[in-house]
Design a protein around this motif. Structure first.
Motif, PDB file in Angstrom:
ATOM      1  N   PRO A 226      69.792  11.066 -43.502  1.00 16.54           N
ATOM      2  CA  PRO A 226      70.421  11.969 -42.939  1.00 16.54           C
ATOM      3  C   PRO A 226      70.258  12.760 -41.440  1.00 16.54           C
ATOM      4  O   PRO A 226      70.122  12.527 -40.461  1.00 16.54           O
ATOM      5  N   GLY A 227      69.203  13.379 -42.190  1.00 15.36           N
ATOM      6  CA  GLY A 227      68.876  15.008 -41.447  1.00 15.36           C
ATOM      7  C   GLY A 227      68.380  16.243 -41.977  1.00 15.36           C
ATOM      8  O   GLY A 227      69.894  16.403 -42.248  1.00 15.36           O
ATOM      9  N   SER A 228      67.585  16.592 -41.724  1.00 13.94           N
ATOM     10  CA  SER A 228      67.788  17.752 -42.488  1.00 13.94           C
ATOM     11  C   SER A 228      67.658  18.995 -41.191  1.00 13.94           C
ATOM     12  O   SER A 228      66.588  18.842 -40.503  1.00 13.94           O
ATOM     13  N   VAL A 229      67.554  20.154 -41.287  1.00  9.22           N
ATOM     14  CA  VAL A 229      67.134  21.186 -40.437  1.00  9.22           C
ATOM     15  C   VAL A 229      65.609  21.672 -40.975  1.00  9.22           C
ATOM     16  O   VAL A 229      65.132  22.007 -41.347  1.00  9.22           O
ATOM     17  N   PRO A 230      65.126  21.287 -39.565  1.00 12.78           N
ATOM     18  CA  PRO A 230      64.026  22.107 -39.368  1.00 12.78           C
ATOM     19  C   PRO A 230      63.381  22.943 -40.248  1.00 12.78           C
ATOM     20  O   PRO A 230      64.222  24.167 -39.776  1.00 12.78           O
ATOM     21  N   ALA A 231      62.676  23.517 -40.991  1.00 13.72           N
ATOM     22  CA  ALA A 231      62.320  24.751 -41.790  1.00 13.72           C
ATOM     23  C   ALA A 231      61.892  25.695 -40.282  1.00 13.72           C
ATOM     24  O   ALA A 231      61.052  25.275 -39.469  1.00 13.72           O
ATOM     25  N   ASN A 232      62.343  27.512 -40.798  1.00 16.49           N
ATOM     26  CA  ASN A 232      62.073  28.324 -39.567  1.00 16.49           C
ATOM     27  C   ASN A 232      62.608  27.482 -37.508  1.00 16.49           C
ATOM     28  O   ASN A 232      61.897  27.922 -36.962  1.00 16.49           O
ATOM     29  N   TRP A 233      64.070  26.261 -38.033  1.00 20.96           N
ATOM     30  CA  TRP A 233      64.333  26.269 -36.342  1.00 20.96           C
ATOM     31  C   TRP A 233      65.082  27.147 -36.282  1.00 20.96           C
ATOM     32  O   TRP A 233      65.987  27.887 -36.521  1.00 20.96           O
ATOM     33  N   ARG A 234      64.547  27.054 -34.520  1.00 19.63           N
ATOM     34  CA  ARG A 234      65.467  28.561 -33.945  1.00 19.63           C
ATOM     35  C   ARG A 234      65.903  27.740 -32.575  1.00 19.63           C
ATOM     36  O   ARG A 234      64.967  26.304 -32.930  1.00 19.63           O
ATOM     37  N   PRO A 235      67.605  28.272 -31.842  1.00 13.46           N
ATOM     38  CA  PRO A 235      67.219  27.253 -30.800  1.00 13.46           C
ATOM     39  C   PRO A 235      66.926  27.439 -29.702  1.00 13.46           C
ATOM     40  O   PRO A 235      66.119  28.645 -29.233  1.00 13.46           O
ATOM     41  N   ALA A 236      65.822  26.535 -29.429  1.00 13.16           N
ATOM     42  CA  ALA A 236      66.235  26.618 -27.281  1.00 13.16           C
ATOM     43  C   ALA A 236      67.264  26.387 -26.491  1.00 13.16           C
ATOM     44  O   ALA A 236      66.371  26.986 -25.396  1.00 13.16           O
ATOM     45  N   LEU A 237      68.196  25.939 -26.976  1.00 10.87           N
ATOM     46  CA  LEU A 237      69.024  26.106 -25.686  1.00 10.87           C
ATOM     47  C   LEU A 237      70.049  26.974 -26.800  1.00 10.87           C
ATOM     48  O   LEU A 237      70.852  27.453 -28.157  1.00 10.87           O
ATOM     49  N   ASP A 238      71.242  27.629 -24.926  1.00 11.58           N
ATOM     50  CA  ASP A 238      72.181  28.104 -25.698  1.00 11.58           C
ATOM     51  C   ASP A 238      73.213  27.230 -25.829  1.00 11.58           C
ATOM     52  O   ASP A 238      73.745  26.433 -24.732  1.00 11.58           O
ATOM     53  N   GLU A 239      74.354  27.327 -27.611  1.00 10.50           N
ATOM     54  CA  GLU A 239      74.276  25.978 -27.669  1.00 10.50           C
ATOM     55  C   GLU A 239      75.940  26.142 -26.274  1.00 10.50           C
ATOM     56  O   GLU A 239      77.132  25.316 -26.221  1.00 10.50           O
ATOM     57  N   GLU A 240      77.037  27.439 -25.570  1.00 12.44           N
ATOM     58  CA  GLU A 240      77.421  27.183 -25.244  1.00 12.44           C
ATOM     59  C   GLU A 240      76.812  26.757 -23.704  1.00 12.44           C
ATOM     60  O   GLU A 240      77.528  26.473 -23.324  1.00 12.44           O
ATOM     61  N   THR A 241      76.221  27.506 -22.996  1.00 13.46           N
ATOM     62  CA  THR A 241      75.801  27.412 -21.408  1.00 13.46           C
ATOM     63  C   THR A 241      74.434  26.243 -21.490  1.00 13.46           C
ATOM     64  O   THR A 241      74.867  26.037 -20.116  1.00 13.46           O
ATOM     65  N   GLY A 242      73.858  26.332 -22.470  1.00 13.07           N
ATOM     66  CA  GLY A 242      73.246  25.351 -22.199  1.00 13.07           C
ATOM     67  C   GLY A 242      71.588  25.816 -21.479  1.00 13.07           C
ATOM     68  O   GLY A 242      70.687  24.579 -21.225  1.00 13.07           O
ATOM     69  N   GLU A 243      72.196  26.718 -21.213  1.00 17.70           N
ATOM     70  CA  GLU A 243      70.964  28.100 -21.226  1.00 17.70           C
ATOM     71  C   GLU A 243      69.848  27.824 -22.068  1.00 17.70           C
ATOM     72  O   GLU A 243      69.970  28.510 -22.864  1.00 17.70           O
ATOM     73  N   VAL A 244      68.592  28.982 -21.276  1.00 23.85           N
ATOM     74  CA  VAL A 244      67.621  28.797 -22.494  1.00 23.85           C
ATOM     75  C   VAL A 244      67.879  30.291 -23.392  1.00 23.85           C
ATOM     76  O   VAL A 244      67.712  31.162 -22.516  1.00 23.85           O
ATOM     77  N   VAL A 245      67.044  30.339 -24.030  1.00 26.09           N
ATOM     78  CA  VAL A 245      67.797  31.797 -25.737  1.00 26.09           C
ATOM     79  C   VAL A 245      66.451  32.300 -25.008  1.00 26.09           C
ATOM     80  O   VAL A 245      65.598  31.167 -25.889  1.00 26.09           O
ATOM     81  N   ALA A 246      66.447  33.223 -24.396  1.00 23.59           N
ATOM     82  CA  ALA A 246      65.123  33.795 -24.707  1.00 23.59           C
ATOM     83  C   ALA A 246      65.302  35.351 -25.338  1.00 23.59           C
ATOM     84  O   ALA A 246      65.823  36.487 -24.926  1.00 23.59           O
ATOM     85  N   LEU A 247      65.381  35.327 -26.639  1.00 27.30           N
ATOM     86  CA  LEU A 247      65.247  36.104 -27.843  1.00 27.30           C
ATOM     87  C   LEU A 247      63.770  36.563 -28.646  1.00 27.30           C
ATOM     88  O   LEU A 247      63.090  35.554 -28.279  1.00 27.30           O
ATOM     89  N   THR A 248      64.424  37.861 -28.293  1.00 27.41           N
ATOM     90  CA  THR A 248      62.687  38.224 -28.935  1.00 27.41           C
ATOM     91  C   THR A 248      62.591  37.923 -30.700  1.00 27.41           C
ATOM     92  O   THR A 248      63.981  38.024 -31.131  1.00 27.41           O
ATOM     93  N   ASN A 249      61.909  37.889 -31.915  1.00 25.93           N
ATOM     94  CA  ASN A 249      62.461  38.120 -33.066  1.00 25.93           C
ATOM     95  C   ASN A 249      63.184  39.128 -33.873  1.00 25.93           C
ATOM     96  O   ASN A 249      64.008  38.843 -34.194  1.00 25.93           O
ATOM     97  N   LEU A 250      63.130  40.364 -32.537  1.00 23.74           N
ATOM     98  CA  LEU A 250      63.875  41.754 -33.605  1.00 23.74           C
ATOM     99  C   LEU A 250      65.518  41.232 -32.676  1.00 23.74           C
ATOM    100  O   LEU A 250      66.300  41.723 -34.142  1.00 23.74           O
ATOM    101  N   GLU A 251      65.316  40.499 -31.667  1.00 24.72           N
ATOM    102  CA  GLU A 251      66.752  40.158 -30.852  1.00 24.72           C
ATOM    103  C   GLU A 251      67.638  39.120 -31.806  1.00 24.72           C
ATOM    104  O   GLU A 251      69.051  39.320 -32.479  1.00 24.72           O
TER     105      GLU A 251
END
Length: 314
Positions: A85-110
Motif C-alpha cells: 500500500p505504500g511504505s515510507v522510503p528509507a531516510n525520507w526527508r520532507p521537501a515541503l512544509d506540510e503547513e505552508t507548502g514552502e520548501v523546508v530549508a533545514l540543515t541536518n543539525l536543525e
C-alpha cells in the motif's frame, strides 16, 4: 498500574497478530465463496449452453458476463492483496512544509533538533500543529497523510484502513485496486442474485422442478450469499466513493471533523484522478499507465497538491 499497562500492551499486540492471521483465512473464505458460486452458476446455465436449446442465448449471455466480471474481480482482488500500500522510503526527508507548502530549508543539525523535539513531544504531535510529523513507533519521519498501522507494524502512505478481507492495508498504492474489487464484487454478486432469482422462488414452490433437490438447495444458498454480499458491498462502495469525491481517507474523514476546510479537496474530477489516474482507459482495470505514474506524484503516495488559499490559513 504498571502491570496492568503491560498486560494491556501485550493484549493489543496479540490482537494485532490475530488480525494478521485472520487475513489469510479470509482470503481462503473469499476464494471458497467464489468457487462455490462458480460451480452453481455453471451447473445451472452450463447445460443450456451445451445443448444449444431455446435458452441458449440467455444462458450464454449470463455465463459470458459472469466470466468477464469474475476475471476482473479476481484481478482486482489479488492486486489489492499483493500490492504494497505504500511504505515510507528509507531516510525520507520532507521537501515541503506540510503547513505552508514552502520548501523546508533545514540543515541536518536543525532537522535532527526538530526530530529530537518531536520524539519528546506529547502524543498529539500528529494533529497538524507541527511542521514535521514523526512516528515514535517506527522512529522515523512521516510524510503528509501517512499513518501508522498497528496490525502491519509500520507507517502506510495515505492509509485508509487495514482490511482483513485482503489481508493487507489499504493505502495510496492499492486503494484503486480495493475500490475496483468492491465494484466488481457488487456487479458479480448482483448478476448472480438476479440470474438465480427464479431458482430461489422455485425453492419455495410446491410444483415439480426439473432439477435435483441438492442442486436446488445449492442455488438457494448461493442466492442468499450473493444477495448478502451485494447489499453489504454496495454500502462500502458508496461510502468510499464519497471519500474519493472529497479526496479524503477513512482515517482523515474522522480526523477532519474538527477542520471545516480540507486543503486537499481540489474538486471531484481532480480528486477522482488522484486515485484512478487521468488515463480513462485504465480507470476500470487494476493498473496505472506509465504516463500517469510519471505525471501524477499523488499516485506514488508522497506528494499531494492542495489549495493555495488554504495552505496560507493552516
Amino acid at each position: 498500574m504498571m502491570r496492568f499497562g503491560a498486560a494491556m500492551a501485550w493484549n493489543v499486540f496479540k490482537f494485532c497478530a490475530a488480525l494478521r492471521g485472520l487475513g489469510s483465512l479470509m482470503i481462503l473464505l473469499v476464494l471458497a465463496v467464489v468457487g462455490f458460486t462458480y460451480s452453481v452458476v455453471i451447473t445451472v446455465y452450463g447445460p443450456a449452453v451445451v445443448s444449444g436449446g431455446a435458452g441458449f442465448r440467455s444462458a450464454f449471455s449470463i455465463l459470458a458476463l459472469f466470466h468477464i466480471l469474475l476475471v476482473m474481480l479476481l484481478w482486482s482482488y489479488f492486486s489489492a492483496v499483493l500490492t504494497d500500500p505504500g511504505s515510507v522510503p528509507a531516510n525520507w526527508r520532507p521537501a515541503l512544509d506540510e503547513e505552508t507548502g514552502e520548501v523546508v530549508a533545514l540543515t541536518n543539525l536543525e532537522l535532527d533538533k526538530q526530530i529530537f523535539s518531536l520524539q519528546k513531544a506529547s502524543s498529539h504531535v500528529d494533529s497538524g500543529n507541527q511542521k514535521i510529523r514523526y512516528c515514535r513507533k517506527c522512529n522515523k519521519l512521516k510524510p503528509p497523510r501517512c499513518h501508522h498501522c498497528s496490525v502491519c507494524g509500520r507507517c502506510v502512505l495515505k492509509m485508509d484502513h487495514h482490511c482483513v478481507w485482503v489481508a493487507n492495508c489499504v493505502g495510496a498504492l492499492n486503494y484503486k485496486f480495493f475500490l475496483l474489487f468492491l465494484l466488481y464484487t457488487f456487479l458479480e454478486t448482483s448478476l448472480v442474485t438476479i440470474s438465480l432469482l427464479s431458482n430461489f422462488i422455485a425453492f419455495f414452490s410446491e410444483e415439480e422442478i426439473p432439477t435435483t433437490p441438492g442442486s436446488l438447495a445449492a442455488s438457494f444458498l448461493t442466492f442468499v450469499l450473493n444477495l448478502a454480499f451485494a447489499i453489504s458491498v454496495l454500502g462500502f462502495l458508496v461510502m468510499h466513493l464519497s471519500l474519493v469525491a472529497a479526496n479524503t481517507s477513512t482515517i482523515e474523514a474522522y480526523e477532519k471533523k474538527t477542520t471545516p476546510k480540507w486543503r486537499y479537496d481540489l474538486g471531484r474530477r481532480k480528486n477522482f484522478e488522484q486515485v484512478f489516474g487521468i488515463d480513462k482507459w485504465y480507470w476500470l482495470i487494476p493498473a496505472y499507465s506509465e504516463e500517469d505514474l510519471r505525471k501524477m506524484p499523488a499516485l506514488q503516495g508522497l506528494d499531494y497538491p492542495s489549495k493555495p488559499d488554504l495552505e496560507a490559513q493552516d
